[in-house]
Design a protein around this motif. Sequence first.
Motif, short mmCIF file in Angstrom:
data_model
loop_
_atom_site.label_atom_id
_atom_site.label_comp_id
_atom_site.label_asym_id
_atom_site.label_seq_id
_atom_site.Cartn_x
_atom_site.Cartn_y
_atom_site.Cartn_z
N THR A 20 0.83 -1.20 0.00
CA THR A 20 0.00 0.00 0.00
C THR A 20 0.86 1.25 0.00
OG1 THR A 20 -1.71 -1.21 1.19
CG2 THR A 20 -1.88 1.18 1.17
N LYS A 21 1.90 1.27 0.83
CA LYS A 21 2.80 2.43 0.87
C LYS A 21 3.50 2.62 -0.46
CE LYS A 21 6.71 4.45 3.34
NZ LYS A 21 7.10 5.16 2.18
N ASP A 25 3.18 5.86 -2.98
CA ASP A 25 4.38 6.57 -3.42
C ASP A 25 4.48 6.63 -4.95
OD1 ASP A 25 5.11 7.04 -0.80
OD2 ASP A 25 6.54 5.36 -0.72
N LEU A 26 4.17 5.52 -5.62
CA LEU A 26 4.21 5.50 -7.09
C LEU A 26 3.14 6.42 -7.68
CD1 LEU A 26 4.81 1.71 -7.76
CD2 LEU A 26 6.41 3.57 -8.19
N CYS A 27 1.97 6.44 -7.07
CA CYS A 27 0.90 7.32 -7.56
C CYS A 27 1.29 8.78 -7.43
CB CYS A 27 -0.40 7.05 -6.81
SG CYS A 27 -1.17 5.49 -7.24
N PHE A 28 1.85 9.17 -6.29
CA PHE A 28 2.27 10.55 -6.12
C PHE A 28 3.41 10.91 -7.06
CE2 PHE A 28 0.31 10.73 -1.73
CZ PHE A 28 -0.64 11.66 -2.09
N ALA A 29 4.27 9.97 -7.37
CA ALA A 29 5.37 10.23 -8.30
C ALA A 29 4.84 10.45 -9.72
CB ALA A 29 6.36 9.08 -8.27
N ASP A 30 3.78 9.74 -10.10
CA ASP A 30 3.22 9.85 -11.45
C ASP A 30 2.26 11.03 -11.61
OD1 ASP A 30 4.58 7.66 -12.28
OD2 ASP A 30 2.87 6.30 -12.28
N TYR A 31 1.61 11.45 -10.53
CA TYR A 31 0.56 12.45 -10.62
C TYR A 31 1.13 13.84 -10.86
CZ TYR A 31 -3.41 15.35 -9.46
OH TYR A 31 -4.41 16.29 -9.51
#
Length: 78
Positions: A20-21, A25-31
């Motif tokens: 989940t973490k 982290d990957l979502c925030f990096a891509d957004y």
Amino acid sequence: MLGRWVGTKRKPGEHGPEVTKKFIDLCFADYKPSLDWPGVSFGWMQKWMGRNLQRAVNELKAEQQRAERNEGVDNTWF
């Protein structure tokens, strides 16, 4: 939502805290924020960035395999 993913005291989650973490982290990096959508929620990440879940699982598996492979290596030789 997070309780279902991570788990609670009484019930284990679908993915666990590490996955989940890493997913978040990957979502925030891509957004990339815009004026109309300056932030995201976990529900939005699940729906629109679900592809990052598979990336998170694969990256964690690769890290675990690397750690297992290097477990018996003598660092003084290097």
